[in-house]
Design an enzyme around this catalytic site. Structure first.
Site, mmCIF file in Angstrom:
data_model
loop_
_atom_site.group_PDB
_atom_site.id
_atom_site.type_symbol
_atom_site.label_atom_id
_atom_site.label_comp_id
_atom_site.label_asym_id
_atom_site.label_seq_id
_atom_site.Cartn_x
_atom_site.Cartn_y
_atom_site.Cartn_z
ATOM 1 N N HIS A 108 -9.860 0.614 0.000
ATOM 2 C CA HIS A 108 -9.679 1.687 1.502
ATOM 3 C C HIS A 108 -10.885 1.638 2.373
ATOM 4 O O HIS A 108 -11.957 2.187 1.990
ATOM 5 C CB HIS A 108 -9.342 3.048 1.076
ATOM 6 N N ASP A 136 1.383 9.308 -6.324
ATOM 7 C CA ASP A 136 1.267 10.546 -6.008
ATOM 8 C C ASP A 136 1.542 11.005 -4.494
ATOM 9 O O ASP A 136 1.340 12.135 -4.377
ATOM 10 C CB ASP A 136 -0.068 11.218 -6.360
ATOM 11 N N GLU A 165 -10.850 3.282 7.717
ATOM 12 C CA GLU A 165 -9.797 4.425 8.146
ATOM 13 C C GLU A 165 -10.372 5.571 8.804
ATOM 14 O O GLU A 165 -10.039 5.570 9.997
ATOM 15 C CB GLU A 165 -8.958 4.734 6.772
ATOM 16 N N HIS A 201 0.880 -1.181 -0.025
ATOM 17 C CA HIS A 201 0.056 0.150 0.103
ATOM 18 C C HIS A 201 0.838 1.216 0.053
ATOM 19 O O HIS A 201 1.421 1.526 1.240
ATOM 20 C CB HIS A 201 -0.959 0.021 1.163
ATOM 21 N N ASP A 239 1.648 4.054 2.892
ATOM 22 C CA ASP A 239 0.856 5.070 2.407
ATOM 23 C C ASP A 239 1.232 5.860 1.692
ATOM 24 O O ASP A 239 1.210 5.833 0.344
ATOM 25 C CB ASP A 239 -0.254 5.599 3.534
HETATM 26 O O1 LIG Z 1 -4.947 6.974 3.037
HETATM 27 C C1 LIG Z 1 -5.427 7.306 2.217
HETATM 28 N N1 LIG Z 1 -7.021 7.081 2.306
HETATM 29 C C2 LIG Z 1 -7.785 7.420 1.131
HETATM 30 N N2 LIG Z 1 -7.310 7.832 0.375
HETATM 31 C C3 LIG Z 1 -6.033 8.114 -0.034
HETATM 32 C C4 LIG Z 1 -5.031 7.941 0.896
HETATM 33 N N3 LIG Z 1 -3.865 7.974 0.670
HETATM 34 C C5 LIG Z 1 -4.173 8.775 -0.676
HETATM 35 N N4 LIG Z 1 -5.262 8.726 -0.938
HETATM 36 C C6 LIG Z 1 -5.778 9.153 -2.217
HETATM 37 O O2 LIG Z 1 -5.470 8.415 -3.285
HETATM 38 C C7 LIG Z 1 -5.504 9.049 -4.614
HETATM 39 C C8 LIG Z 1 -4.389 8.100 -5.544
HETATM 40 O O3 LIG Z 1 -3.381 7.685 -5.135
HETATM 41 C C9 LIG Z 1 -4.288 10.196 -4.046
HETATM 42 O O4 LIG Z 1 -4.378 11.174 -5.022
HETATM 43 C C10 LIG Z 1 -5.215 10.494 -2.829
HETATM 44 O O5 LIG Z 1 -6.351 11.404 -2.870
HETATM 45 ZN ZN LIG Z 2 -4.172 4.911 1.048
#
Ligand SMILES: O=c1[nH]cnc2c1ncn2[C@@H]1O[C@H](CO)[C@@H](O)[C@H]1O
Ligand SMILES: [Zn+2]
Length: 384
Positions: free
Chosen positions: A212, A27, A215, A23, A304
């Site tokens: 996801h 970006d 969380e 995970h 992450d």
């Molecule tokens: O921990 C997270 N929880 C939910 N969405 C996330 C998390 N980290 C990143 N992103 C989202 O996933 C997109 C694609 O990589 C990112 O642009 C961000 O908006």
């Molecule tokens: Zn994530």
């Protein structure tokens, strides 16, 4: 007298240990210096800082908000500079190189193709650019003496309406660098069942996906992800702890959902530092991973977003070693769990476990023996 099981792993051993990462957001892992160079080249003028150290610190502070929504706002800047083929190739290549240097031997890195279309690229061009970058990064890593394999996960944004299209894209590239699908973004108000068509499509195609869930939002989100959507793995899943009761005498009772997750060996992609930043856990010592590891859930350790959390796989391992006195055996357990849970074919996972991971840890675990031999011969530096 030390032994291999009580020996506290050093930072250097943790870095050299073979690690598996399931995970990690493309970006969310850019080098600050790269963001600045890309912004300059592309005329993006909204960066909050223009000096690498300051920009890195800005991302960590801004992400340290206690709210997932605020945390996610920081991605506007990274996505802004990832809109051209060259930028995507570079960012993906650097990602593979940085992970390999940190001792990661297998990684599944995710990103949302729909967030990289602003300068006119098509979804296919985005996927092909990122794949090209990963292959280039694997090659550069090999030249530098590190072995890594990187697979892509295509993410659909849960507030948007392109999940089926992205799922089809993931399926089209499944034999070409893409190993699965994911949904991400703000959790509250956007249940995974909004995207049932995408998940049902992937199941009919015998393809893999993670969601996801659990969380920023609790058990209902995890339950939907598993029982309505059929997720193979859970992104985070930390809130499964809400379905586990620990009595004062230490007796543990699992609710039906927690029992299901453990019985079915559902992999939990846990990201300790990210969870502290978004408020999903209060401290490393209180992070649910401690209890979940003791209860033998299929827990894995992940980064992450390395940029927003100022972290790496080695740093996450170090923090857990500090919090829970983990040994190399514990780190190997997390790593084998992760490799078992990867989306590549079973025979390849098995070979990674038996031919790369176990020998790597065995080598590290044997070091204390030779250190002693050297010490008694009088040639080692004292205190080592
Ligand atoms: O921990 C997270 N929880 C939910 N969405 C996330 C998390 N980290 C990143 N992103 C989202 O996933 C997109 C694609 O990589 C990112 O642009 C961000 O908006
Ligand atoms: Zn994530």
């Amino acid at each position: 007298m030390t032994s291999q099981t009580t020996h506290v792993p050093t930072a250097d051993q943790i870095r050299r240990a073979p690690k598996v990462l399931l995970h990690d957001h493309l970006d969310g892992g850019l080098r600050p210096g790269t963001i600045i160079e890309l912004a300059r080249a592309q005329g993006y003028s909204k960066l909050p800082e223009t000096e690498p150290d300051k920009l890195g610190a800005w991302f960590r502070d801004a992400a340290d908000s206690g709210s997932l929504e605020r945390y996610l706002e920081t991605f506007a800047h990274t996505c802004a500079v990832m809109q051209t083929r060259e930028a995507l190739v570079r960012v993906a290549a650097e990602c593979a190189v940085d992970l390999a240097e940190d001792g990661v031997v297998y990684a599944e890195v995710r990103y949302a193709p729909e967030q990289h279309l602003e300068a006119g690229l098509t979804l296919e061009e985005v996927v092909e650019a990122v794949n090209e970058g990963f292959r280039e990064g694997e090659r550069l890593a090999r030249e530098a003496g590190h072995r890594i394999r990187v697979g892509a996960l295509l993410t659909a944004m849960r507030h948007a309406a392109r999940a089926l299209e992205i799922a089809e894209l993931a399926n089209r590239y499944r034999d070409d660098g893409v190993v699965g699908f994911d949904i991400a973004g703000a959790e509250a108000g956007y249940p995974p069942t909004r995207h049932l068509d995408a998940f049902e499509y992937l199941k009919r195609e015998n393809n893999h996906f993670t969601i996801h869930a659990g969380e920023a939002f609790g058990l209902p989100s995890i339950w939907q992800a598993l029982q309505w959507c059929g997720a193979d793995r859970l992104g985070h899943g930390v809130r499964i702890i809400d379905d586990i009761e620990v009595a004062e005498d230490g007796a543990v009772t699992l609710g039906r959902l927690a029992a299901y997750v453990r019985d079915k060996r559902i992999p939990l992609e846990m990201c300790p530092t990210s969870n502290l930043q978004t408020g999903a856990a209060a401290s490393y010592a209180e992070h649910p991973i401690g209890l979940l590891r003791k209860l033998h859930f299929r827990a894995t350790v992940n980064t992450d977003n390395r940029l927003m959390s100022g972290t790496s796989m080695s740093r996450e391992f170090e923090l857990l070693v500090d919090a829970f006195d983990y040994t190399l055996d514990d780190l190997q357990w997390f790593t084998v769990n992760a490799m078992k849970s990867a989306f590549i074919p079973f025979d390849e996972r098995l070979a990674m476990i038996n031919d790369v991971i176990k020998p790597g840890y065995a080598e590290l675990k044997s070091e204390w023996l030779f250190r002693q031999t050297v010490a008694t011969s009088g040639s080692s530096t004292p205190g080592e």
